[in-house]
Design an enzyme around this catalytic site. Sequence first.
Site, PDB file in Angstrom:
ATOM      1  N   LEU A  33      79.330 -23.023   5.076  1.00 53.98           N
ATOM      2  CA  LEU A  33      79.892 -23.764   3.809  1.00 53.98           C
ATOM      3  C   LEU A  33      78.724 -24.543   3.285  1.00 53.98           C
ATOM      4  CD1 LEU A  33      82.673 -23.839   2.428  1.00 53.98           C
ATOM      5  CD2 LEU A  33      83.079 -25.706   3.924  1.00 53.98           C
ATOM      6  N   GLY A  70      78.963 -20.187  10.267  1.00 55.07           N
ATOM      7  CA  GLY A  70      79.974 -21.186  10.227  1.00 55.07           C
ATOM      8  C   GLY A  70      79.470 -22.424  11.287  1.00 55.07           C
ATOM      9  N   HIS A  75      81.035 -20.643  24.867  1.00 53.21           N
ATOM     10  CA  HIS A  75      81.755 -21.827  25.493  1.00 53.21           C
ATOM     11  C   HIS A  75      83.256 -21.755  25.957  1.00 53.21           C
ATOM     12  CE1 HIS A  75      79.100 -24.537  22.411  1.00 53.21           C
ATOM     13  NE2 HIS A  75      78.520 -24.286  23.544  1.00 53.21           N
ATOM     14  N   CYS A  89      90.093 -21.577  38.660  1.00 53.92           N
ATOM     15  CA  CYS A  89      90.354 -22.710  39.666  1.00 53.92           C
ATOM     16  C   CYS A  89      89.021 -23.284  40.106  1.00 53.92           C
ATOM     17  CB  CYS A  89      90.746 -21.874  40.817  1.00 53.92           C
ATOM     18  SG  CYS A  89      91.277 -22.881  42.532  1.00 53.92           S
ATOM     19  N   ASN A 125      83.064 -20.021  19.630  1.00 52.77           N
ATOM     20  CA  ASN A 125      84.612 -20.368  19.674  1.00 52.77           C
ATOM     21  C   ASN A 125      85.143 -19.938  20.565  1.00 52.77           C
ATOM     22  OD1 ASN A 125      84.026 -21.145  17.081  1.00 52.77           O
ATOM     23  ND2 ASN A 125      84.741 -19.504  16.172  1.00 52.77           N
TER      24      ASN A 125
HETATM   25  C1  BJW Z   1      82.747 -23.216   7.175  1.00 54.12           C
HETATM   26  C2  BJW Z   1      83.729 -23.127   6.758  1.00 54.12           C
HETATM   27  C3  BJW Z   1      84.004 -21.873   6.121  1.00 54.12           C
HETATM   28  C4  BJW Z   1      83.792 -25.036   7.499  1.00 54.12           C
HETATM   29  N1  BJW Z   1      83.259 -21.086   5.952  1.00 54.12           N
HETATM   30  N2  BJW Z   1      81.660 -22.295   7.165  1.00 54.12           N
HETATM   31  C5  BJW Z   1      70.726 -34.800  23.189  1.00 54.12           C
HETATM   32  C6  BJW Z   1      69.651 -33.758  22.414  1.00 54.12           C
HETATM   33  C7  BJW Z   1      69.973 -32.341  22.472  1.00 54.12           C
HETATM   34  C8  BJW Z   1      70.823 -31.982  23.192  1.00 54.12           C
HETATM   35  C9  BJW Z   1      71.578 -32.791  24.171  1.00 54.12           C
HETATM   36  C10 BJW Z   1      71.383 -33.987  23.904  1.00 54.12           C
HETATM   37  N3  BJW Z   1      72.450 -34.980  24.522  1.00 54.12           N
HETATM   38  C11 BJW Z   1      73.214 -34.042  25.080  1.00 54.12           C
HETATM   39  C12 BJW Z   1      72.904 -32.680  24.746  1.00 54.12           C
HETATM   40  C13 BJW Z   1      73.371 -31.290  25.176  1.00 54.12           C
HETATM   41  C14 BJW Z   1      74.541 -31.215  24.536  1.00 54.12           C
HETATM   42  C15 BJW Z   1      74.562 -31.289  23.053  1.00 54.12           C
HETATM   43  O1  BJW Z   1      74.232 -30.405  22.294  1.00 54.12           O
HETATM   44  N4  BJW Z   1      74.928 -32.449  22.472  1.00 54.12           N
HETATM   45  C16 BJW Z   1      74.813 -32.696  21.059  1.00 54.12           C
HETATM   46  C17 BJW Z   1      75.934 -33.103  20.461  1.00 54.12           C
HETATM   47  C18 BJW Z   1      73.759 -33.615  20.852  1.00 54.12           C
HETATM   48  N5  BJW Z   1      75.223 -29.625  24.728  1.00 54.12           N
HETATM   49  C19 BJW Z   1      75.649 -29.512  26.104  1.00 54.12           C
HETATM   50  O2  BJW Z   1      76.042 -30.324  27.032  1.00 54.12           O
HETATM   51  C20 BJW Z   1      75.740 -28.164  26.401  1.00 54.12           C
HETATM   52  N6  BJW Z   1      75.326 -27.513  27.670  1.00 54.12           N
HETATM   53  C21 BJW Z   1      74.285 -27.729  28.014  1.00 54.12           C
HETATM   54  O3  BJW Z   1      73.267 -28.043  27.043  1.00 54.12           O
HETATM   55  O4  BJW Z   1      73.685 -27.359  29.111  1.00 54.12           O
HETATM   56  C22 BJW Z   1      72.266 -27.379  29.402  1.00 54.12           C
HETATM   57  C23 BJW Z   1      71.763 -25.981  29.747  1.00 54.12           C
HETATM   58  C24 BJW Z   1      71.619 -25.112  28.553  1.00 54.12           C
HETATM   59  C25 BJW Z   1      71.093 -23.964  28.352  1.00 54.12           C
HETATM   60  C26 BJW Z   1      70.586 -23.536  29.635  1.00 54.12           C
HETATM   61  C27 BJW Z   1      70.871 -24.187  30.895  1.00 54.12           C
HETATM   62  C28 BJW Z   1      71.490 -25.415  30.905  1.00 54.12           C
HETATM   63  C29 BJW Z   1      77.468 -27.862  26.394  1.00 54.12           C
HETATM   64  C30 BJW Z   1      78.009 -27.683  24.821  1.00 54.12           C
HETATM   65  C31 BJW Z   1      79.720 -27.660  24.987  1.00 54.12           C
HETATM   66  C32 BJW Z   1      80.252 -27.726  23.848  1.00 54.12           C
HETATM   67  N7  BJW Z   1      81.691 -27.708  23.854  1.00 54.12           N
HETATM   68  C33 BJW Z   1      82.473 -27.752  22.678  1.00 54.12           C
HETATM   69  C34 BJW Z   1      83.954 -27.856  23.277  1.00 54.12           C
HETATM   70  C35 BJW Z   1      84.323 -26.341  23.576  1.00 54.12           C
HETATM   71  C36 BJW Z   1      85.789 -26.123  24.140  1.00 54.12           C
HETATM   72  C37 BJW Z   1      86.714 -26.430  22.748  1.00 54.12           C
HETATM   73  O5  BJW Z   1      86.810 -25.756  21.814  1.00 54.12           O
HETATM   74  O6  BJW Z   1      87.545 -27.438  22.879  1.00 54.12           O
HETATM   75  O7  BJW Z   1      82.341 -26.587  21.822  1.00 54.12           O
HETATM   76  S1  BJW Z   1      82.291 -29.060  21.588  1.00 54.12           S
HETATM   77  C38 BJW Z   1      82.259 -28.243  20.212  1.00 54.12           C
HETATM   78  O8  BJW Z   1      81.084 -28.048  19.534  1.00 54.12           O
HETATM   79  C39 BJW Z   1      82.686 -26.703  20.616  1.00 54.12           C
HETATM   80  C40 BJW Z   1      82.048 -26.031  19.563  1.00 54.12           C
HETATM   81  O9  BJW Z   1      82.090 -24.602  20.196  1.00 54.12           O
HETATM   82  C41 BJW Z   1      80.698 -26.710  19.484  1.00 54.12           C
HETATM   83  C42 BJW Z   1      79.949 -26.407  18.169  1.00 54.12           C
HETATM   84  O10 BJW Z   1      80.839 -26.593  17.064  1.00 54.12           O
HETATM   85  P1  BJW Z   1      80.739 -25.773  15.705  1.00 54.12           P
HETATM   86  O11 BJW Z   1      81.235 -24.642  15.998  1.00 54.12           O
HETATM   87  O12 BJW Z   1      79.437 -25.668  15.264  1.00 54.12           O
HETATM   88  O13 BJW Z   1      81.827 -26.647  14.802  1.00 54.12           O
HETATM   89  P2  BJW Z   1      81.391 -27.786  13.820  1.00 54.12           P
HETATM   90  O14 BJW Z   1      82.606 -28.457  13.410  1.00 54.12           O
HETATM   91  O15 BJW Z   1      80.393 -28.743  14.330  1.00 54.12           O
HETATM   92  O16 BJW Z   1      80.847 -27.214  12.467  1.00 54.12           O
HETATM   93  C43 BJW Z   1      81.833 -26.047  11.607  1.00 54.12           C
HETATM   94  C44 BJW Z   1      80.732 -25.865  10.563  1.00 54.12           C
HETATM   95  O17 BJW Z   1      81.624 -24.761   9.727  1.00 54.12           O
HETATM   96  C45 BJW Z   1      80.348 -26.873   9.486  1.00 54.12           C
HETATM   97  O18 BJW Z   1      78.890 -26.665   9.309  1.00 54.12           O
HETATM   98  C46 BJW Z   1      81.037 -26.400   8.355  1.00 54.12           C
HETATM   99  O19 BJW Z   1      80.310 -26.507   7.158  1.00 54.12           O
HETATM  100  C47 BJW Z   1      81.428 -25.115   8.362  1.00 54.12           C
HETATM  101  N8  BJW Z   1      82.244 -24.498   7.593  1.00 54.12           N
HETATM  102  N9  BJW Z   1      84.388 -24.515   6.840  1.00 54.12           N
HETATM  103  C48 BJW Z   1      81.963 -21.289   6.418  1.00 54.12           C
HETATM  104  N10 BJW Z   1      85.435 -21.752   5.395  1.00 54.12           N
END
Ligand code: BJW
Length: 240
Positions: free
Chosen positions: A209, A181, A114, A122, A97
């Site tokens: 959830l 989450g 993230h 910059c 987050n």
């Molecule tokens: C509750 C609840 C309640 C609701 N109580 N629970 C193909 C295969 C594999 C990987 C890749 C691929 N193609 C590309 C990739 C890589 C890519 C990726 O993973 N893509 C996938 C979509 C396939 N990843 C990247 O590009 C990352 N970089 C990378 O891999 O670099 C290479 C590298 C890695 C390591 C070392 C060296 C090199 C970068 C990822 C960047 C993600 N950015 C974002 C935006 C950030 C800024 C912003 O906030 O605007 O990050 S995207 C967005 O998703 C944000 C979040 O942090 C991230 C994860 O989302 P999160 O937190 O899981 O939210 P939700 O909505 O998905 O889930 C919420 C959950 O809560 C749900 O399950 C609900 O049920 C639950 N919930 N209410 C408890 N009350």
Amino acid sequence: MPMPTKTHPIVVLTGAGISKESGLDTFRDKDGIWSKVNVEDVATFTGFQRDPDQVHAFYNARRRTLKESGIEPNPAHFALARLEREWPGGVLLVTQNIDDLHERAGSTQVLHMHGELNKIRCLDCDSPFVWERDLEISTLCPDCGRPGVLRPHVVWFGEVPLDMEEIMEALSGCGLFISIGTSGSVYPAAGFVNSVRRIGMAHTIELNLEPSDAATMFAETRYGPASALVPAFVEEILAG
Ligand code: BJW
């Protein structure tokens, strides 16, 4: 794997679900952020190059919401701060987050893999600094004085998440890995549970959830709202 003793370090991974009950949107739920905006437009560097105004507007709005809409940490954030204070083995909180609710609840050992909404950087100077106002294309970099070079300090798709070395080291040495989450759909965070299982002997638990995409990889799973699940789990493990 059994539950760890109190000398084992704990790594906690959090995602948008932990902040949902504080009033912040998740990404992939039905009414989530990605149902309202195009991910390619606002969460990729290509989108930023194409239309920086749109990206600034998106993050400015979220920055204002975090500051001005009465958003506060919920019992799940406070329970994790308590865990850090009371667990002798040490707790590292890795959050996907970009909000500051963990810090506001009192957690101090937090890695924002993230990035952070209240920081910008910059494109030339590179080091991040605190920024709590709106950001425009015309805003000058306080260091180099150039316009059009400032961007949100967030990690977009295709960019390398922050602090990965420290995170991987912590995962390899922990006795308990707790995922809270997160949908388990974004890598590398979605793969942390596998890393823990491959390299360590830690107990792994998902608190969410509903079952995440990675649910089957966890030794234990519990489902419900984070504000109820997390305080109960923290109470349980602190009681031994
Ligand atoms: C509750 C609840 C309640 C609701 N109580 N629970 C193909 C295969 C594999 C990987 C890749 C691929 N193609 C590309 C990739 C890589 C890519 C990726 O993973 N893509 C996938 C979509 C396939 N990843 C990247 O590009 C990352 N970089 C990378 O891999 O670099 C290479 C590298 C890695 C390591 C070392 C060296 C090199 C970068 C990822 C960047 C993600 N950015 C974002 C935006 C950030 C800024 C912003 O906030 O605007 O990050 S995207 C967005 O998703 C944000 C979040 O942090 C991230 C994860 O989302 P999160 O937190 O899981 O939210 P939700 O909505 O998905 O889930 C919420 C959950 O809560 C749900 O399950 C609900 O049920 C639950 N919930 N209410 C408890 N009350």
